[in-house]
Design a protein around this motif. Structure first.
Motif, short mmCIF file in Angstrom:
data_model
loop_
_atom_site.label_atom_id
_atom_site.label_comp_id
_atom_site.label_asym_id
_atom_site.label_seq_id
_atom_site.Cartn_x
_atom_site.Cartn_y
_atom_site.Cartn_z
N ALA A 1 69.76 38.47 36.36
CA ALA A 1 68.98 39.39 35.53
C ALA A 1 69.82 40.59 35.12
N ALA A 2 70.68 41.07 36.03
CA ALA A 2 71.55 42.20 35.70
C ALA A 2 72.53 41.83 34.59
N MET A 3 73.03 40.60 34.63
CA MET A 3 73.96 40.16 33.58
C MET A 3 73.28 40.15 32.21
N HIS A 4 72.01 39.72 32.19
CA HIS A 4 71.26 39.75 30.94
C HIS A 4 71.07 41.18 30.44
N ALA A 5 70.79 42.09 31.36
CA ALA A 5 70.56 43.48 30.96
C ALA A 5 71.85 44.16 30.50
N LEU A 6 72.99 43.76 31.07
CA LEU A 6 74.27 44.38 30.72
C LEU A 6 74.82 43.86 29.39
#
Length: 898
Positions: free
Chosen positions: A420-425
């Protein structure tokens, strides 16, 4: 008057409330943990304790329990030889035997028995003393302590819903019923509710008797009659002495023929206030709960909302949250982070929703990946919580320096839900590289049966307060990551986390980013076609039912099926006692009746249309690609699940389901490649059991279903027909899922005795399978858990349950998990290896979907041969078993025509 300076004493009639809690929740909302432990009564009981403390802040508080074994009333009740009961048919009294005090009381339900130790533990962690006395009931203990506390000048509140307690009410003693909005029964209220003052409660109870405790009373004299008689004559003894004056014949004769039984009933209902025990108010002083004990209990029972309310554990990290750091503080963070790594937290991470089952996680209300991406792109200033020094967290803007740090492969990082963090970044132009620890995946590896693995829940289960901001989230992640990793290493699950779950996260991220292409024109055509089919089915249902009604209304459908058509109605259940029209009910009726069969078909077509055909075009991006979210921490078996949209539940065994798959297509110039493990769980059964017949069949390429048909049914291979092979297939897969004779009989439409014979013959021929099952169950009973080939663990706490249904389910789960869980791990390993090879070779092929044992790729025309060879090699060679792994591959323009 009571001494107002002395605090009141609260005495809890514990079993009374346990039973009330149990029956209330059984009617409305049964509860259990993901591992199957029932918790409804415990939940209601604990909630009542919490509310009682909140509403009344009792200074003195104790919980009174019954002690198992004989009490003095048992011996006294034996003196009732027989009763005279009125027979309404013969219009006369008849002699009947008397079984004894509480002889008719049913045994405590097994699922409640399992909760009693947890209820006692709840009292212990709340530091509420438990009082009981051998040879006496809880009522007697409460009566004795009430009298002694009142004598010392204390008000007493008996916390109970039992009418028997009303006999204890006086100027100082009252009954408190929390289940009726904290109703307090003083003397006036008792007379209002029962019709007589507290001093006459025993007389009324003796007359009317008690069916639950098998106190006979005067047969035929009920609630109203007992009150009227005591009001008229003044006392029980007066009623008996002047029985000839009673006007109603049945009352009069009952009193005359049962005088001794009624007098003994008075003894039985009278609470003994002289139990030999001391009132120790010092031990009853209310204390603060044992927070660590509460944390342990609530974690075990999965009462996560209450975990979040607990104060942080003493071991919890103490936060220094810096929302507006100075230049010096920012510089200090970057220096420490480069040297020892850091934790970070940011918005747009989606919490994993609670799963309803291993195969069908509950659908959350969170945004789709498309919505997340659009929201992130609109966010001009992205703030991130970071923490490098324990307990010191900062809020930083995502600038070039922080982007560089996130992308530095030499800097370790800690996060919750890396994917999820990769998607947000990504919309912020930032990437993650380097060694990363994922708190969500660590927690999942430690125990996959938790309802959720959200950061708030993981924090609460590990003694931390839920995060209130990005900075506190970063501090919590920074504290949790090393602690959970240590626990994972001690629990021997670190390897499955390091080699499967963690490296899979970026693979799933790339699959989600790629999405799968849909053909909106195909879906539009299907929408029209399905709409016409729904209308046709509806008209046929109306015709056969003889009326028009709302087929989607369970209530109207129930009236049509069970009232107008006269079909056999199912057992009523639930709080409102509604008649069920659930799928299992309709399936049974559909075997003999056309309308329920058509209703099932109507529902199936309607669900496919609303869930997929009409929704998928709305969820597609500008390139007609749908981006599902793969959940890697939502099932107990280790399988992936899919949400927003759920692409794993599109049926493949029905023609209509396959038509929907035709709408999933490849981009121009490409084809779809499906790679599906063949009979993966049966091959794993052969590997785990090392059964000679199974191993030889797979090593030589012999058809396993034909072999089983020959071995179990005694049919020569050369004369095998499709039906016999299909029955053998049901047996083979049934064994994997621990099927019972009843289940196999229902599936094959045969007698249970015949199904039992099939299963027995199977185990007689495949003795290695029987040995594998017995060994697995023995190990599970020893450890309370089961593991996959790669070490993934699943707790099985019900394996020793005294409830045969729960124990049976636990045993089936224990046998199936190594098979299904290992299959899930195998395809994950294949995905990791294939993603790496596709990247290394700089191929344009994209892995776009995973559905249990199947992978779907979008392959450019010029890469078909290379990718086919690569996929087969990696999937079939992912691990060395004593039987070969086989992947079935197929190309095609869409998902249906492969």
């Amino acid at each position: 008057m009571p001494d107002q300076a002395k605090p009141p004493v609260f005495l809890l009639d514990t079993m009374n409330f346990i039973f009330r809690a149990y029956h209330a929740m059984q009617r409305s909302r049964p509860m259990s943990t993901r591992s199957g432990l029932p918790t409804a009564a415990t939940y209601v009981f604990v909630n009542m304790i919490r509310k009682l403390r909140q509403d009344f802040s009792p200074h003195y508080f104790a919980a009174v329990f019954d002690v198992s074994g004989k009490v003095f009333r048992d011996d006294r009740a034996k003196e009732i030889g027989s009763l005279r009961k009125w027979n309404s048919k013969t219009q006369c009294f008849e002699e009947v035997g008397y079984e004894g005090y509480k002889a008719k009381r049913e045994a405590m339900p097994e699922d409640l028995v399992r909760q009693i130790p947890f209820i006692r533990r709840s009292l212990e962690v709340f530091r509420i003393p438990i009082l009981e006395a051998e040879g006496f009931e809880a009522d007697d203990v409460i009566g004795t302590l009430s009298c002694r506390a009142a004598e010392q000048g204390h008000d007493v509140y008996i916390v109970s819903g039992d009418k028997d307690m009303m006999q204890l009410v006086n100027e100082r003693v009252k009954v408190l019923n929390p289940q009726k909005d904290n109703l307090v029964l003083d003397a006036a209220k008792v007379e209002e509710v029962l019709g007589v003052p507290p001093s006459k409660v025993i007389d009324v109870m003796a007359l009317r008797g008690d069916t639950i405790d098998n106190i006979p009373g005067a047969p035929g004299i009920g609630d109203k009659g007992s009150v009227d008689l005591i009001k008229e004559f003044g006392s029980l003894e007066a009623v008996l002495d002047r029985a000839e004056e009673v006007k109603r014949k049945t009352y009069r004769e009952s009193l005359q023929h049962n005088r001794d039984a009624v007098l003994l009933s008075k003894e039985l209902v009278t609470i003994d206030c002289n139990v030999p025990l001391q009132l120790d108010l010092t031990a009853m002083v209310t204390q603060e709960p044992d927070l660590e004990g509460c944390r342990e209990l609530f974690t075990e029972l999965e009462f996560t909302s209450w975990l979040k309310e607990l104060a942080p554990a003493e071991s919890a990290v103490k936060f220094e949250l810096i929302e507006s750091p100075t230049a010096e503080q920012r510089a200090a963070f970057f220096s420490t982070a480069r040297a020892s790594g850091f934790a970070f937290a940011m918005d747009a991470a989606q919490p994993a929703p609670a799963a309803e089952s291993d195969e069908e996680p509950a659908q959350p209300t969170t945004m789709s990946l498309l919505d997340v991406a659009e929201a992130a792109e609109k966010q001009a200033d992205c703030s991130i919580g970071v923490c490098a020094e324990p307990g010191v967290a900062l809020a930083l803007q995502l600038n070039d320096e922080l982007r560089s740090l996130l992308g530095d492969s030499q800097v370790p990082k800690r996060v919750h839900d890396m994917k999820a963090a990769m998607h947000a970044l990504r919309p912020q132009g930032a990437k993650l590289h380097g060694a990363i620890d994922d708190v969500m995946l660590l927690s999942y590896a430690l125990n996959p049966t938790h309802t959720t693995q959200s950061l708030a829940d993981v924090a609460a289960r590990n003694g931390h307060a839920p995060p209130a901001s990005l900075t506190s989230a970063a501090a919590i992640v920074n504290a949790l990551a090393p602690a959970l990793r240590t626990h994972a290493e001690e629990s021997d699950v670190a390897k499955v986390y390091d080699t499967i779950d963690l490296p899979l996260a970026p693979v799933l991220y790339r699959m989600e980013e790629a999405g799968v292409r849909i053909d909106k024109r195909v879906l539009s055509t299907l929408s029209t076609r399905f709409g016409a089919e729904i209308e046709r089915l509806g008209e046929r249902i109306y015709e056969l039912a003889g009326q028009r009604f709302n087929i989607n209304s369970p209530k109207q459908l129930g009236v049509v099926l069970f009232t107008h058509m006269g079909l056999p109605a199912p057992v009523k259940y639930g709080k409102g006692k509604t008649i069920s029209t659930a799928q299992d009910v309709l399936e049974q009726l559909a075997e003999k009746h056309e309308v329920p069969r058509l209703v099932l078909e109507y529902r199936h077509v309607s669900k496919l249309k609303s869930t997929y055909i009409d929704q998928l075009p709305l969820m597609a991006d500008a390139d007609s690609r749908v981006h599902t979210t793969f959940q890697a921490a939502a099932t107990s078996t280790g399988r992936l699940s899919s949400i927003n949209p759920n692409l794993q539940n599109i049926p493949i065994r029905t023609e209509l389901g396959r038509e929907i798959r035709a709408a999933f297509t490849a981009a121009p110039g490409s084809e779809l490649l499906s790679a599906d493990y063949s009979q993966i769980e049966l091959r794993l059964l052969a590997h785990f059991s090392n059964d000679p017949l199974l191993v030889r069949a797979y090593q030589t390429g012999e058809d396993i279903h034909t072999l089983t048909a020959s071995e179990v049914f005694g049919v020569p291979v050369e004369s095998m027909d499709k039906e016999t092979r299909a029955r053998a297939k049901a047996v083979n897969f049934g064994i994997v899922y621990g099927i019972s004779p009843f289940g196999l009989a229902a599936q094959l439409g045969i007698a249970q005795a015949e199904a039992r014979a099939y299963i027995e013959r199977y185990f007689a021929r495949y003795q290695g399978v029987q040995a594998f099952i017995e060994k697995t169950l023995a190990e599970t009973r020893r450890t309370g858990s089961v593991r996959t080939l790669f070490g993934r663990v699943r707790p099985i706490p019900d394996i020793e349950s005294r409830n045969p249904n729960q124990r049976g389910f636990a045993e089936r789960t224990a046998v199936n998990t190594p098979l299904q869980g290992t299959a899930a791990d195998l395809i994950k390993l294949a995905m990791i290896a294939l993603d790496a090879k596709i990247t290394d070779r700089k191929l344009k092929t994209r892995m776009v979907l995973q559905v249990h044992d199947e992978l779907l790729f979008e392959v450019p025309a010029d890469e078909k041969e290379e990718v086919e060879e690569l996929v087969r090699a990696e999937m079939e060679g992912v691990v060395k078993l004593n039987v070969p792994l086989v992947a079935d591959l197929g190309f095609g323009p869409n998902w249906r025509d492969l």
